[in-house]
Design a protein around this motif. Structure first.
Motif, PDB file in Angstrom:
ATOM      1  N   LEU A 290      50.186  -4.694   6.065  1.00  0.00           N
ATOM      2  CA  LEU A 290      50.693  -4.476   4.521  1.00  0.00           C
ATOM      3  C   LEU A 290      49.648  -3.597   3.736  1.00  0.00           C
ATOM      4  O   LEU A 290      50.277  -3.165   2.796  1.00  0.00           O
ATOM      5  N   ALA A 291      48.698  -2.994   4.242  1.00  0.00           N
ATOM      6  CA  ALA A 291      47.841  -2.136   3.406  1.00  0.00           C
ATOM      7  C   ALA A 291      48.288  -0.818   3.505  1.00  0.00           C
ATOM      8  O   ALA A 291      48.739  -0.123   4.604  1.00  0.00           O
ATOM      9  N   GLY A 292      48.421  -0.121   2.580  1.00  0.00           N
ATOM     10  CA  GLY A 292      48.899   1.517   2.237  1.00  0.00           C
ATOM     11  C   GLY A 292      47.756   2.058   1.568  1.00  0.00           C
ATOM     12  O   GLY A 292      47.669   2.584   0.748  1.00  0.00           O
ATOM     13  N   PRO A 293      46.791   2.571   2.866  1.00  0.00           N
ATOM     14  CA  PRO A 293      45.565   3.138   2.301  1.00  0.00           C
ATOM     15  C   PRO A 293      45.799   4.815   2.303  1.00  0.00           C
ATOM     16  O   PRO A 293      46.884   5.177   2.675  1.00  0.00           O
ATOM     17  N   PRO A 294      45.068   5.824   1.498  1.00  0.00           N
ATOM     18  CA  PRO A 294      45.431   6.964   1.335  1.00  0.00           C
ATOM     19  C   PRO A 294      45.867   7.762   2.863  1.00  0.00           C
ATOM     20  O   PRO A 294      46.495   8.363   2.975  1.00  0.00           O
ATOM     21  N   GLU A 295      45.046   7.271   3.814  1.00  0.00           N
ATOM     22  CA  GLU A 295      45.181   7.917   4.988  1.00  0.00           C
ATOM     23  C   GLU A 295      45.920   6.882   6.170  1.00  0.00           C
ATOM     24  O   GLU A 295      45.472   5.620   6.260  1.00  0.00           O
ATOM     25  N   GLN A 296      47.152   7.223   6.369  1.00  0.00           N
ATOM     26  CA  GLN A 296      47.958   6.246   7.130  1.00  0.00           C
ATOM     27  C   GLN A 296      47.576   6.007   8.542  1.00  0.00           C
ATOM     28  O   GLN A 296      47.042   6.704   9.118  1.00  0.00           O
ATOM     29  N   LEU A 297      47.413   4.692   8.863  1.00  0.00           N
ATOM     30  CA  LEU A 297      46.752   4.335  10.158  1.00  0.00           C
ATOM     31  C   LEU A 297      48.024   3.615  11.251  1.00  0.00           C
ATOM     32  O   LEU A 297      49.102   3.087  10.514  1.00  0.00           O
ATOM     33  N   PRO A 298      47.757   3.680  12.342  1.00  0.00           N
ATOM     34  CA  PRO A 298      48.854   2.921  13.113  1.00  0.00           C
ATOM     35  C   PRO A 298      48.900   1.430  12.960  1.00  0.00           C
ATOM     36  O   PRO A 298      47.716   0.825  12.645  1.00  0.00           O
ATOM     37  N   GLN A 299      49.819   0.575  13.103  1.00  0.00           N
ATOM     38  CA  GLN A 299      49.957  -0.665  12.848  1.00  0.00           C
ATOM     39  C   GLN A 299      49.947  -1.303  13.882  1.00  0.00           C
ATOM     40  O   GLN A 299      50.691  -1.906  14.725  1.00  0.00           O
ATOM     41  N   LEU A 300      48.489  -1.369  14.439  1.00  0.00           N
ATOM     42  CA  LEU A 300      48.035  -2.404  15.703  1.00  0.00           C
ATOM     43  C   LEU A 300      46.961  -3.229  15.432  1.00  0.00           C
ATOM     44  O   LEU A 300      46.467  -3.074  14.277  1.00  0.00           O
ATOM     45  N   ALA A 301      46.486  -3.984  16.379  1.00  0.00           N
ATOM     46  CA  ALA A 301      45.503  -4.726  16.266  1.00  0.00           C
ATOM     47  C   ALA A 301      44.130  -4.334  15.881  1.00  0.00           C
ATOM     48  O   ALA A 301      43.601  -4.630  14.810  1.00  0.00           O
ATOM     49  N   GLN A 302      43.770  -3.259  16.451  1.00  0.00           N
ATOM     50  CA  GLN A 302      42.241  -2.572  16.144  1.00  0.00           C
ATOM     51  C   GLN A 302      42.288  -2.082  14.487  1.00  0.00           C
ATOM     52  O   GLN A 302      41.234  -2.740  14.035  1.00  0.00           O
ATOM     53  N   PRO A 303      43.143  -1.335  14.039  1.00  0.00           N
ATOM     54  CA  PRO A 303      43.096  -0.955  12.553  1.00  0.00           C
ATOM     55  C   PRO A 303      42.880  -2.296  11.667  1.00  0.00           C
ATOM     56  O   PRO A 303      42.132  -2.365  10.659  1.00  0.00           O
ATOM     57  N   ALA A 304      43.920  -3.259  12.083  1.00  0.00           N
ATOM     58  CA  ALA A 304      43.706  -4.657  11.325  1.00  0.00           C
ATOM     59  C   ALA A 304      42.590  -5.116  11.433  1.00  0.00           C
ATOM     60  O   ALA A 304      42.188  -5.372  10.411  1.00  0.00           O
ATOM     61  N   ILE A 305      41.994  -5.397  12.611  1.00  0.00           N
ATOM     62  CA  ILE A 305      40.594  -6.092  12.717  1.00  0.00           C
ATOM     63  C   ILE A 305      39.602  -5.323  11.927  1.00  0.00           C
ATOM     64  O   ILE A 305      38.811  -5.890  11.031  1.00  0.00           O
ATOM     65  N   GLN A 306      39.637  -3.969  11.982  1.00  0.00           N
ATOM     66  CA  GLN A 306      38.363  -3.210  11.397  1.00  0.00           C
ATOM     67  C   GLN A 306      38.502  -3.123   9.948  1.00  0.00           C
ATOM     68  O   GLN A 306      37.798  -3.393   9.154  1.00  0.00           O
ATOM     69  N   MET A 307      40.073  -3.182   9.369  1.00  0.00           N
ATOM     70  CA  MET A 307      40.267  -3.286   7.946  1.00  0.00           C
ATOM     71  C   MET A 307      39.784  -4.579   7.418  1.00  0.00           C
ATOM     72  O   MET A 307      39.270  -4.822   6.278  1.00  0.00           O
ATOM     73  N   GLY A 308      40.088  -5.576   8.257  1.00  0.00           N
ATOM     74  CA  GLY A 308      39.698  -7.148   7.750  1.00  0.00           C
ATOM     75  C   GLY A 308      38.205  -7.084   7.679  1.00  0.00           C
ATOM     76  O   GLY A 308      37.737  -7.643   6.767  1.00  0.00           O
ATOM     77  N   GLU A 309      37.367  -6.684   8.506  1.00  0.00           N
ATOM     78  CA  GLU A 309      35.888  -6.639   8.478  1.00  0.00           C
ATOM     79  C   GLU A 309      35.315  -5.920   7.281  1.00  0.00           C
ATOM     80  O   GLU A 309      34.539  -6.171   6.695  1.00  0.00           O
ATOM     81  N   HIS A 310      36.141  -4.642   7.209  1.00  0.00           N
ATOM     82  CA  HIS A 310      35.576  -3.721   5.932  1.00  0.00           C
ATOM     83  C   HIS A 310      35.905  -4.409   4.709  1.00  0.00           C
ATOM     84  O   HIS A 310      34.886  -4.519   3.780  1.00  0.00           O
ATOM     85  N   VAL A 311      36.937  -5.016   4.473  1.00  0.00           N
ATOM     86  CA  VAL A 311      37.289  -5.857   3.362  1.00  0.00           C
ATOM     87  C   VAL A 311      36.357  -6.853   3.228  1.00  0.00           C
ATOM     88  O   VAL A 311      35.723  -7.131   1.863  1.00  0.00           O
ATOM     89  N   GLY A 312      36.181  -7.665   4.221  1.00  0.00           N
ATOM     90  CA  GLY A 312      35.021  -8.977   3.971  1.00  0.00           C
ATOM     91  C   GLY A 312      33.777  -8.271   3.513  1.00  0.00           C
ATOM     92  O   GLY A 312      33.173  -8.782   2.565  1.00  0.00           O
TER      93      GLY A 312
END
Lengths: 399, 399
Positions: A290-312
């Protein structure tokens, strides 16, 4: 509060929970879904419980995490409050939106009515039921054919097409001997001239060859114009007969996201800063598809996990009055499986691997990332059974 | 032709298939259900796929067995033909009716509307969803209590009550910490003054004590008069508060069996000879719960399996013009489990066993009789995980 218990939401909740923060984890399902193995559920190799994990069991690992089942109805940023589908409201100090996205039909006529998506656990179960139903109709003589067309040559499309082709060749003659081989087919339709566009040409070609070897008919360079009940129309005017059309094309934010009053970007995703929060509401973070950051990322598990950790981590920093840091994706590489003992793997340093060594790495990685020891064991049993067990034993039924 | 893929139907099909007969195996579900473990599905200890097995995978073991999915609509004995729900017809030389039975509501007012049966896989899944739904409502504050009343103190009632009480004591405080202990309860209502009536008094008392130790409230000598949305009414005029009522009382033949024009006996079951066939239509055999032989048998897996095998052998004999032999039940004994490391076992020679030795025998027998190596392994993993794994890991979600 974390809304959404997918890869991103669980990673955010875990990061916050470990640091002792009070976390409410909200999801509209009682379970978290391991989406990379949904194609196994759709092809009856695994059961729904193998690739899902109870949200409450996850939350029970920490005394400071509460689970709450409910569909996010709306976000009221001014009040720092969310409303759930049952009318109840929950207040937050910080909000993580990780609700994921939904099927993108790309305005193709007939697609929503006649094609089956493969994004949620219910999608996978519905596709399996549809396949079983068509096969039974063919056995009963009420249907002439069971042609399957997979639309989209990305990893989801390649994985489901390869697996279905193996089922067709190896299992169907044993479980449905009444059906002749010429009554069934698996076709993969892809608008590019190759499958797996994020991969190097050598791996793309290897995947295409592996699909052809399994009997998949490849329609490359073919853009879908329409989906009809019994065929898929191509822009060149031809039609591919189809009894079951699998939609493996792409995703978009659900329409109701627009009602939350948050800025949106490409594909309806929520526009966020480099730190993954909303500019005007820095206490709202977005992670995952659901996230639209400045630099687009592939919609895969790895970016999602890393984004979640970053946000936390950013929420923990913000709570202490510390500045936020920008998110940067550490790309470990990508992989896709085509079927039994066949996968392609491409590391971010350029190293590639294919065939059964890549397949073993694929299994190892996927099992390691599964939630829960029981799921890991049963999924390993299922893999063993599907690929090394008796040939007729390759199907699972859990409705 | 064998209609019904339960214990009886599969045993009949296997006996006939091994002898080389052409068998068509018909069931309205794509799977066979291992009913003795349905209570595990209802209490989220196992997934639906753990206790079910694809009929087509079973049929694929023999080249002379064909599977056919369809609901038996009617039997036309004069034409030696059955009609399926989809309108298609199938002709037979010999017919085995093993379609099982359905819930007996015993004309208790409100029971069909307000109680949950536990006979089919769908029943078990519906009960699990109902329990989860009520717990979520309690968490959200939209429900004050989640009291469960189990009606019937036979093995099904004892097993589900004991397991639910263990979940309430051990798991609920971790997964649903928002719910106070006084908001939940498990009550077992039984019209006799004891549970497990087929067992010796010593085992009945041991089972009752084991239930009480787990926190089950026993209402013995209490006949149910009504089931309301929020209570179970007893004939003495008292009411037991109930948010979820589990109906574990008994079974009866479905009403539509009367339309087949075959003789019926107690509970609507089909009256058969000592050889288990229908007097006026000796080519029609009945096995399992639906059979009403001269000597009534307990409606359990063992009698069903033995009847199925007997029926298969009689058909092989009849096809060769040999005389039929009467069925006689070799009773191996009965067993029921109350919960973790607690079961009662009574052999037909009078030997009894209880506690964890009986429980280990119970697990061994149940796993040994499960269809398919994969199911056996995953069910063992599930047992281990539920009873020896981390406490919060005791729930499975597969919808």
């Amino acid at each position: 509060m974390v809304v959404g218990a997918g890869f991103a939401g669980l990673a955010a909740a875990r990061t916050l929970a470990k640091a002792g923060a009070l976390v409410t984890l909200v999801d509209h399902n009682p379970y978290s879904t391991f989406q990379p193995l949904l194609y196994q559920v759709a092809t009856a190799g695994m059961s729904m419980s193998d690739v899902s994990y109870p949200v409450r069991t996850y939350a029970a690992k920490w005394p400071n995490v509460r689970a709450r089942r409910g569909a996010l109805s709306t976000v009221l940023p001014e009040k720092r409050r969310v409303e759930l589908g049952d009318g109840s409201t929950l207040d937050y100090d910080f909000l993580v939106l990780a609700t994921g996205v939904t099927t993108n039909w790309y305005d193709v006529p007939g697609a929503p009515e006649n094609a089956q998506p493969l994004y949620s656990l219910n999608d996978a179960a519905a596709l399996r039921r549809r396949l079983q139903h068509c096969l039974e109709e063919a056995v009963a003589g009420r249907r002439d054919s069971v042609h399957v067309v997979v639309v989209g040559g990305g990893s989801t499309g390649v994985e489901i097409a390869g697996t279905l082709a193996e089922l067709r060749r190896r299992t169907l003659p044993l479980t449905h001997p009444e059906i002749r081989p010429d009554q069934t087919s698996v076709t993969l339709v892809e608008r590019f001239d190759f499958v797996l566009s994020p991969y190097k040409p050598r791996l793309r070609n290897a995947a295409a060859a592996a699909l052809r070897k399994r009997g998949v008919r490849l329609r490359l360079g073919a853009t879908v114009a329409s989906v009809e009940p019994d065929a898929v129309g191509i822009v060149d005017g031809t039609h591919v007969p189809s009894d079951v059309t699998v939609w493996a094309l792409g995703v978009t934010a659900p329409a109701y996201v627009a009602e939350w009053g948050l800025p949106q970007t490409k594909g309806g995703r929520i526009r966020v800063t480099e730190a993954l929060n909303v500019p005007k509401h820095p206490e709202i973070f977005v992670a995952g598809d659901l996230a639209g950051p400045p630099e687009q990322l592939p919609q895969l598990a790895q970016p999602a996990i890393q984004m979640g950790e970053h946000v936390g981590k950013q929420i923990l920093a913000a709570a202490q009055g510390l500045p936020l840091r920008p998110f940067s994706y550490r790309d470990p590489g990508i992989m896709a499986t085509v079927g039994r003992a066949e996968a392609v793997l491409q590391l971010s340093n350029g190293l590639t691997m294919r065939g059964w060594p890549a397949w073993l790495v694929w299994i190892f990685i996927h099992v390691a990332y599964l939630l829960g020891g029981r799921n890991r064991i049963t999924v390993l049993v299922n893999f063993f059974w599907r690929y090394a067990g008796p040939r007729h034993a390759a199907t699972s039924v859990s409705q």
